[in-house]
Design an enzyme around this catalytic site. Structure first.
Site, PDB file in Angstrom:
ATOM      1  N   LYS A   1       2.197  -3.572   6.410  1.00 39.39           N
ATOM      2  CA  LYS A   1       2.396  -3.797   4.978  1.00 39.39           C
ATOM      3  C   LYS A   1       3.883  -3.767   4.608  1.00 39.39           C
ATOM      4  O   LYS A   1       4.359  -4.578   3.793  1.00 39.39           O
ATOM      5  CB  LYS A   1       1.621  -2.753   4.163  1.00 39.39           C
ATOM      6  CG  LYS A   1       0.128  -2.999   4.100  1.00 39.39           C
ATOM      7  CD  LYS A   1      -0.196  -4.273   3.340  1.00 39.39           C
ATOM      8  CE  LYS A   1      -1.672  -4.463   3.106  1.00 39.39           C
ATOM      9  NZ  LYS A   1      -1.966  -5.718   2.371  1.00 39.39           N
TER      10      LYS A   1
ATOM     11  N   SER B   1       0.811  -1.207   0.000  1.00 43.17           N
ATOM     12  CA  SER B   1       0.000   0.000   0.000  1.00 43.17           C
ATOM     13  C   SER B   1       0.847   1.261   0.000  1.00 43.17           C
ATOM     14  O   SER B   1       1.990   1.281   0.492  1.00 43.17           O
ATOM     15  CB  SER B   1      -0.903   0.005   1.246  1.00 43.17           C
ATOM     16  OG  SER B   1      -1.515   1.262   1.448  1.00 43.17           O
TER      17      SER B   1
ATOM     18  N   TYR C   1      -1.170  -0.028  10.011  1.00 43.39           N
ATOM     19  CA  TYR C   1      -1.419  -0.667   8.715  1.00 43.39           C
ATOM     20  C   TYR C   1      -0.200  -0.540   7.802  1.00 43.39           C
ATOM     21  O   TYR C   1       0.263  -1.522   7.199  1.00 43.39           O
ATOM     22  CB  TYR C   1      -2.645  -0.021   8.071  1.00 43.39           C
ATOM     23  CG  TYR C   1      -2.965  -0.493   6.680  1.00 43.39           C
ATOM     24  CD1 TYR C   1      -3.513  -1.750   6.456  1.00 43.39           C
ATOM     25  CD2 TYR C   1      -2.760   0.342   5.575  1.00 43.39           C
ATOM     26  CE1 TYR C   1      -3.830  -2.174   5.173  1.00 43.39           C
ATOM     27  CE2 TYR C   1      -3.078  -0.069   4.299  1.00 43.39           C
ATOM     28  CZ  TYR C   1      -3.608  -1.329   4.099  1.00 43.39           C
ATOM     29  OH  TYR C   1      -3.923  -1.739   2.826  1.00 43.39           O
TER      30      TYR C   1
END
Length: 337
Positions: free
Chosen positions: A160, A128, A156
């Protein structure tokens, strides 16, 4: 050829599956194209009816981590794995353990399963733009290049980035043929809002087109990096077909991004569906969401992706009109042009 997609019943997973099935074949890692015989869709929920009706589709329902622990995934029989399943940004901030379990633990378990399978499948990992984050202590450059150091500012993004490094090392060891791709924010997503901090970047368009009110939690001048659903899937598939020479370094490839602002997105909505649509947007600031969104970069120079033949979407209005064409049942307002 057999293919496995985690998150296969979700929006991107289902679109990827449909695209692959429509192609009928895939040329993995620069090899000659082979017919697609089976697509395994791993998810907590059943796939959409059209996919469930395709004899080539095999749904596997349940928690990914639990299925991996039980040895339920047919990894010995698949030549390509597309790992899309993840807890999204807002969920990971609200529930740290959920993010670690879904985004870190499950990724390592899946890589271990591929390692035990013993034949080094192509492994496409959907990372991402959230691996990049701006902070007063370490400012991001104005334009993100392929060699820019990731500096994630939320759970997050950190999860990732760790996943990228795991895929790179399993590739270095010859356990998989890894392809890390960094997805931009995908807009416009059909369906209902999800737990991502960026969910409003679809909702502020999707809901007004359906005649419903929508909230925009950031200022109109907020710049964002976007990709249409179709362009995102093209990038994911191209990662799987690239030879090791074409792919180059084991580090992640930034997919092309359309740079725009939230205000320009609203202007595009007005050109497509008139002032009646934009009047349904409630501009209500949310400091927590704004902090996350404004920490992400909005401008990229994706030379590696461009060398693979990938390009950004033409315009946000074009993206919006594609959504209207593909989802006529979800559009209640009159559309111009």
């Amino acid at each position: 050829m057999n293919i496995l997609i985690t998150g296969g019943s979700g929006f991107l997973g289902a679109r990827l599956a449909r695209t692959l099935l429509a192609q009928g074949s895939l040329a993995l890692a620069g090899a000659p194209a082979q017919p697609i015989q089976r697509v395994v869709l791993v998810d907590r929920v059943a796939p959409p009816a059209d996919l469930a009706a395709d004899a080539r589709v095999q749904p596997l329902l349940g928690d990914l981590g639990e299925q991996l622990a039980a040895g339920a995934l047919p990894l010995a029989d698949v030549q390509a794995v597309f790992h899309l399943a993840a807890a999204v940004s807002g969920e990971c901030e609200a529930d740290f353990d959920l993010g670690m379990r879904s985004n870190l633990d499950a990724t390592r378990q899946l890589l271990e399963g591929c390692r035990r399978a013993g034949h080094a499948p192509v492994f496409v990992f959907s990372s991402s733009v959230a691996v990049f984050g701006d902070s007063p202590e370490q400012r991001l450059p104005e334009v993100i290049e392929d060699t820019t150091l990731p500096t994630p500012q939320n759970s997050y993004g950190i999860q990732k980035f760790i996943g990228e490094q795991l895929v790179a090392d399993y590739t270095r060891k010859g356990f998989v043929q890894g392809r890390n791709v960094r997805l931009m924010t995908v807009s416009v997503r059909p369906g209902r809002p999800n737990g991502a901090a960026s969910s409003f970047l679809s909702g502020m368009l999707r809901e007004p087109l359906a005649g419903e009110r929508a909230r925009c939690p950031v200022a109109p001048e907020t710049a964002v990096a976007l990709s249409s659903p179709g362009n995102t899937v093209r990038g994911i598939i191209r990662a799987s077909t690239a030879s090791s020479t074409e792919w180059g370094a084991r580090t992640a490839v930034n997919l092309p991004a359309l740079t725009t602002t939230v205000g320009e997105m609203a202007q595009a909505l007005e050109r497509v569906a008139g002032k009646e649509a934009t009047a349904l947007i409630d501009w209500e600031p949310d400091a927590q969401i704004a902090k996350i969104i404004t920490s992400w970069p909005s401008r990229f120079q994706p030379k590696r992706a461009q060398a693979l033949g990938l390009a950004a979407d033409e315009s946000f209005e074009a993206i919006l009109r594609d959504y209207v064409r593909e989802n006529p049942q979800a559009v209640k307002l009159a559309v111009k042009g």
